[in-house]
Design an enzyme around this catalytic site. Structure first.
Site, PDB file in Angstrom:
ATOM      1  N   GLU A 134      23.154  43.914  55.104  1.00 15.34           N
ATOM      2  CA  GLU A 134      22.450  43.482  53.893  1.00 15.34           C
ATOM      3  C   GLU A 134      21.867  42.090  54.124  1.00 15.34           C
ATOM      4  O   GLU A 134      22.259  41.408  55.083  1.00 15.34           O
ATOM      5  CB  GLU A 134      23.420  43.477  52.706  1.00 15.34           C
ATOM      6  CG  GLU A 134      24.514  42.456  52.866  1.00 15.34           C
ATOM      7  CD  GLU A 134      25.778  42.762  52.061  1.00 15.34           C
ATOM      8  OE1 GLU A 134      26.204  43.932  52.037  1.00 15.34           O
ATOM      9  OE2 GLU A 134      26.332  41.815  51.500  1.00 15.34           O
ATOM     10  N   LYS A 136      21.155  38.134  54.017  1.00 14.04           N
ATOM     11  CA  LYS A 136      21.963  36.927  53.800  1.00 14.04           C
ATOM     12  C   LYS A 136      21.125  36.016  52.906  1.00 14.04           C
ATOM     13  O   LYS A 136      20.141  35.426  53.344  1.00 14.04           O
ATOM     14  CB  LYS A 136      22.277  36.250  55.131  1.00 14.04           C
ATOM     15  CG  LYS A 136      23.169  35.046  54.988  1.00 14.04           C
ATOM     16  CD  LYS A 136      23.641  34.571  56.352  1.00 14.04           C
ATOM     17  CE  LYS A 136      24.624  33.433  56.250  1.00 14.04           C
ATOM     18  NZ  LYS A 136      24.163  32.296  55.463  1.00 14.04           N
ATOM     19  N   ASP A 138      19.783  33.033  50.763  1.00 10.99           N
ATOM     20  CA  ASP A 138      19.859  31.596  51.004  1.00 10.99           C
ATOM     21  C   ASP A 138      19.867  30.853  49.669  1.00 10.99           C
ATOM     22  O   ASP A 138      18.847  30.359  49.205  1.00 10.99           O
ATOM     23  CB  ASP A 138      18.653  31.177  51.854  1.00 10.99           C
ATOM     24  CG  ASP A 138      18.851  29.811  52.477  1.00 10.99           C
ATOM     25  OD1 ASP A 138      19.969  29.280  52.373  1.00 10.99           O
ATOM     26  OD2 ASP A 138      17.896  29.275  53.057  1.00 10.99           O
ATOM     27  N   TYR A 247      27.419  40.348  46.024  1.00 11.24           N
ATOM     28  CA  TYR A 247      27.484  41.107  47.271  1.00 11.24           C
ATOM     29  C   TYR A 247      28.892  41.337  47.805  1.00 11.24           C
ATOM     30  O   TYR A 247      29.053  41.897  48.868  1.00 11.24           O
ATOM     31  CB  TYR A 247      26.641  40.444  48.363  1.00 11.24           C
ATOM     32  CG  TYR A 247      26.911  38.956  48.520  1.00 11.24           C
ATOM     33  CD1 TYR A 247      28.130  38.492  48.977  1.00 11.24           C
ATOM     34  CD2 TYR A 247      25.922  38.031  48.216  1.00 11.24           C
ATOM     35  CE1 TYR A 247      28.376  37.142  49.116  1.00 11.24           C
ATOM     36  CE2 TYR A 247      26.162  36.673  48.356  1.00 11.24           C
ATOM     37  CZ  TYR A 247      27.386  36.234  48.814  1.00 11.24           C
ATOM     38  OH  TYR A 247      27.634  34.906  48.948  1.00 11.24           O
ATOM     39  N   LYS A 343      21.794  35.216  62.127  1.00 11.46           N
ATOM     40  CA  LYS A 343      20.901  34.183  61.590  1.00 11.46           C
ATOM     41  C   LYS A 343      19.498  34.338  62.155  1.00 11.46           C
ATOM     42  O   LYS A 343      19.330  34.505  63.366  1.00 11.46           O
ATOM     43  CB  LYS A 343      21.431  32.792  61.967  1.00 11.46           C
ATOM     44  CG  LYS A 343      22.830  32.508  61.432  1.00 11.46           C
ATOM     45  CD  LYS A 343      22.791  31.977  60.039  1.00 11.46           C
ATOM     46  CE  LYS A 343      22.525  30.486  60.085  1.00 11.46           C
ATOM     47  NZ  LYS A 343      22.701  29.875  58.775  1.00 11.46           N
ATOM     48  N   CYS A 437      -2.195  -2.747  47.383  1.00 12.20           N
ATOM     49  CA  CYS A 437      -2.783  -1.442  47.714  1.00 12.20           C
ATOM     50  C   CYS A 437      -3.387  -1.502  49.119  1.00 12.20           C
ATOM     51  O   CYS A 437      -4.165  -2.416  49.418  1.00 12.20           O
ATOM     52  CB  CYS A 437      -3.861  -1.106  46.681  1.00 12.20           C
ATOM     53  SG  CYS A 437      -4.824   0.352  47.149  1.00 12.20           S
ATOM     54  N   CYS A 440      -7.568  -1.085  48.309  1.00  9.65           N
ATOM     55  CA  CYS A 440      -8.367  -2.085  47.582  1.00  9.65           C
ATOM     56  C   CYS A 440      -7.675  -3.450  47.521  1.00  9.65           C
ATOM     57  O   CYS A 440      -8.245  -4.399  46.996  1.00  9.65           O
ATOM     58  CB  CYS A 440      -8.697  -1.582  46.179  1.00  9.65           C
ATOM     59  SG  CYS A 440      -7.270  -1.597  45.073  1.00  9.65           S
ATOM     60  N   CYS A 455      -1.233   1.755  42.385  1.00 11.90           N
ATOM     61  CA  CYS A 455      -2.397   0.886  42.345  1.00 11.90           C
ATOM     62  C   CYS A 455      -3.070   1.224  41.021  1.00 11.90           C
ATOM     63  O   CYS A 455      -3.395   2.390  40.775  1.00 11.90           O
ATOM     64  CB  CYS A 455      -3.310   1.222  43.525  1.00 11.90           C
ATOM     65  SG  CYS A 455      -4.961   0.563  43.322  1.00 11.90           S
ATOM     66  N   CYS A 460     -10.479   2.001  42.395  1.00 17.74           N
ATOM     67  CA  CYS A 460     -10.052   1.893  43.792  1.00 17.74           C
ATOM     68  C   CYS A 460     -10.660   3.073  44.555  1.00 17.74           C
ATOM     69  O   CYS A 460     -10.523   4.233  44.151  1.00 17.74           O
ATOM     70  CB  CYS A 460      -8.527   1.926  43.859  1.00 17.74           C
ATOM     71  SG  CYS A 460      -7.880   2.163  45.513  1.00 17.74           S
TER      72      CYS A 460
END
Ligand code: IVH
Length: 697
Positions: A134, A136, A138, A247, A343, A437, A440, A455, A460
């Site tokens: 089945e 796995k 995550d 599960y 895996k 910034c 500018c 900023c 700008c």
């Protein structure tokens, strides 16, 4: 779970409840409402095939709430109304699992599996073992206890022996039944294990929303799921759209006089039993095979379709199917010997952090971007990674020269998981955040309570350019041949100053530029031309209004006939729209109160852009109501996301895979296995892209 006959009866009962011809006594009415709501939950959350519209569901739910409020004695602990929680959870007390939640041994290739199977055969003395395979999942691991058919406790895995009691939050997960008929199997108490997940779509939505709020994205669906389980406000948990797969049965007791039925003598039968009791178990995904070669084949087959699944999986789990054999094999202190994880290829890699650059966003936010030695992860070479804000740098204790662990899960953008301080040689340098910034040179500001430096000079250059880049981007107006580098180039050359300027570009001048032949100029011209007719929600999203992501843009587009109608909306009217809170409403109000913005929109309309909503559109809303759709292959005329939006706009539902629940498969170019599978199910109608367009128009 439900026989055909039961489903027909429940559908009938639902209709009569909606029509107000409900049963006689309040007790009968409450019972009927609960049955129909539970059935509807099951169809929606487990079968992915709803039977009631949201409105019908809400009508029944509030009828039940009213009835229970008037007759408190009628409230049952597993009533659907009892998921709703009041107040905050002050504490998640530590609880002991009935059976320790062990981990799994890992395997990474066919040889590892062959080795493991050899040991299992030696141990059991069998020549061929029956395995159940089945996915796995995550996500975040949980344990649930049901006693006398009622959900009595939900807990996190914790250290495996003890976890946090999170029952109130578990009750918010609609695919987890509050009660289940375990007594029909003679079971009195049972402890189940499973995984709580956030599916990829919901995860993207959450992060899009966070992006509009300048919050760093949740790293991956796994972290998002486990974080969500510990939120103190259960109503917030409910909004996270969590799902759960159950599960494993780790422990159970039988009622005094009952012997174990066949249904609980193998793992696969348990998964079937759970499915039949209304749980989401991997009963549909599992496969029972004999011998390790068939296991390897199924693992590889599943790995190939990993990216097509609606949720993240990081491998497969192989379990010895027969419980008697499992008992014989036993366990170590770390893992059972009767199970192993296979895996999938890692989506992580290590690299060196070489530099951090600071980028100015369209709202003036300063984003640090890590430059690492490019590394391939999951088929993509990663060299730049956003670090979002200063806090992230400090929390992860990142330094220039560090070795860093980078992850790129599925559709998720790459991120730095952590630095590796043990590998430092003393030459690493601190990352210094700028005070002005970088474009500018105006001083930066950080508003109280926020973690993003800004900023605030709206003229700008960086902001002006970023606003245009956002406007032409894929999820906004999707003018691909303009793109980031051309926007920058045209801006630098003085050919483009602002968003409306996109529609008055001097193509003769562009044709004189190096690298712009007649063909690319024509392509550019027609892409810009085509964008004038984009759907309104794309334009709204493209405007880059603070806090307005794709979802909010759709809500706003659906609320008006014409974009400029929004200028007349009060904050109260905005707040009345779905999922619009005070922050978003304030920002929208501010945008539409600004004369320069309104003037820009008028200019865009004068330039031929579509500012009208298609909400009453080509066909009335709801024409696809009750119908399910899936798209496969490459569409030529429509973008996949737009085609999907059309289905939803017309009341249809999207499915993620081919099954007997699917009504229409819309097939583009190079359609593969989905088409083959659909051809075998004769209730599915297969449509070309043109046929689909005809259907919705
Ligand atoms: S069985 C005693 N089955 O993976 C055996 N675990 O890396 C219990 N997981 O801690 C585990 N999907 O949280 C099992 N189908 C599945 C699973 C699964 C995900 C998780 C589980 C476990 C971890 C080990």
């Amino acid at each position: 779970m439900y026989t055909k006959e039961a489903e027909i009866n429940l559908a009938r009962l639902g209709k009569s409840l909606l029509a107000g011809t409900s049963p006689q006594s309040p007790a009968e009415a409450a019972d009927a409402l609960r049955q129909v709501i539970r059935y509807s939950d099951w169809r929606y959350y487990i079968q992915d095939d709803p039977v009631l519209s949201d409105q019908e569901y809400d009508q029944l739910f509030s009828a039940l709430k009213k009835l229970e409020a008037a007759h408190i004695e009628l409230v049952t602990p597993d009533s659907p109304t009892q998921r709703v929680a009041q107040g905050l959870t002050k504490l998640f007390p530590t609880v002991q699992h009935l059976v320790p939640m062990l981990s799994l041994e890992n395997s990474y290739d066919a040889d590892d599996l062959i080795d493991w199977d050899r040991k299992a055969r030696e141990q059991t003395g069998l020549t061929d073992i029956e395995y159940c395979i089945e996915p796995k999942f995550d996500g975040a691991s949980i344990s649930l206890i049901y006693e006398n058919d009622l959900l009595s406790r939900g807990a996190t895995r914790g250290d495996g022996v003890q976890g946090d009691e999170i029952t109130v939050n578990i009750r918010q997960i609609r695919s987890i039944p509050l009660s289940a008929n375990f007594s029909s199997f003679g079971i009195q108490q049972i402890e189940l294990r499973g995984e709580v997940l956030i599916n990829k779509k919901t995860f993207k939505k959450l992060n899009d929303q966070r992006a509009t709020e300048n919050l760093p994205p949740l790293a991956n669906p796994r972290n998002a799921a486990s974080g969500s389980l510990r939120i103190v406000d259960p109503n917030e948990v409910a909004k996270r759209g969590l799902e759960a797969f159950l599960y494993n049965m780790s422990y159970h007791t039988m009622q005094d006089d009952k012997a174990e039925p066949a249904a609980i003598q193998t793992h696969s039968n348990t998964l079937d039993m759970l499915w039949n009791l209304g749980f989401r178990s991997p009963a549909k995904e599992m496969k029972v095979v004999k011998g390790i070669q068939a296991v390897i084949d199924y693992c590889l087959q599943f790995e190939a379709k990993r990216d097509d699944l609606p949720y993240e999986i990081d491998g497969m789990v192989i379990k010895v199917n027969d419980y008697a054999l499992q008992d014989k094999m036993g366990m170590t202190t770390h893992h059972p010997r009767w199970a192993i994880a296979y895996k999938f290829k890692a989506r992580q890699a290590t690299s060196k952090l070489r530099n951090v650059e600071f980028q100015v966003g369209r709202t003036g936010s300063i984003t640090p971007v890590a430059k690492i030695d490019p590394v391939p992860i999951g088929g993509v070479v990663v060299g730049s990674i956003s670090l979002f804000n200063e806090d992230v740098i400090r929390e992860k204790d990142l330094r220039i020269g560090d070795t860093v662990l980078v992850e790129r899960a599925g559709d998720v953008i790459p991120y730095i998981v952590k630095s590796m301080p043990d590998l430092r040689d003393g030459k690493e340098k601190d990352i210094v955040f700028p005070t002005v910034c970088p474009v500018c040179h105006d001083p930066l500001f950080k508003p109280e309570g926020e973690s993003v430096w800004r900023c605030v000079n709206i003229n700008c250059e960086a902001q002006v350019v970023e606003r245009m880049i956002h406007f032409v981007s894929k999820d906004a107006m999707d003018i691909r041949s303009l793109g980031e580098s051309n926007v920058r180039k045209f801006y630098t050359l003085g050919l483009l100053k602002d968003v409306p300027g996109i529609y008055t570009l001097d193509f003769n001048a562009i044709g004189q530029l190096e690298g712009f032949g007649p063909k690319s100029v024509t392509n550019l011209q027609s892409a810009i031309e085509a964008s004038r007719g984009q759907l309104l929600h794309r334009l709204i999203f493209g405007l880059g209004i603070r806090y307005v992501g794709e979802t909010t843009a759709k809500t706003l587009a659906n609320a008006v006939d014409h974009l400029l109608d929004l200028a007349q909306f009060s904050e109260e009217q905005l707040l009345a729209l779905e999922d619009i809170g005070p922050k978003v409403a304030g920002s929208v109000k501010q945008f539409f109160s600004n004369a320069d913005n309104l003037h820009m929109l008028e200019r865009l309309e004068a330039l031929g852009l579509n500012l009208r909503s298609n909400r009453g559109g080509l066909s009335a809303e709801g024409t696809l109501s009750g119908q399910t759709f899936l798209f496969t292959g490459t569409l030529n005329k429509l973008k996949r996301s737009d085609a999907e939006a059309m289905v939803e706009q017309h009341g249809g539902k999207l499915l993620s895979g081919v099954s007997s629940k699917l009504n229409y498969l819309v097939v583009g170019e190079d359609a593969g296995s989905k088409l083959e599978k659909a051809k075998k199910i004769n209730t599915i109608r297969i449509l070309t892209e043109d046929e689909f367009i005809n259907m919705v128009s």
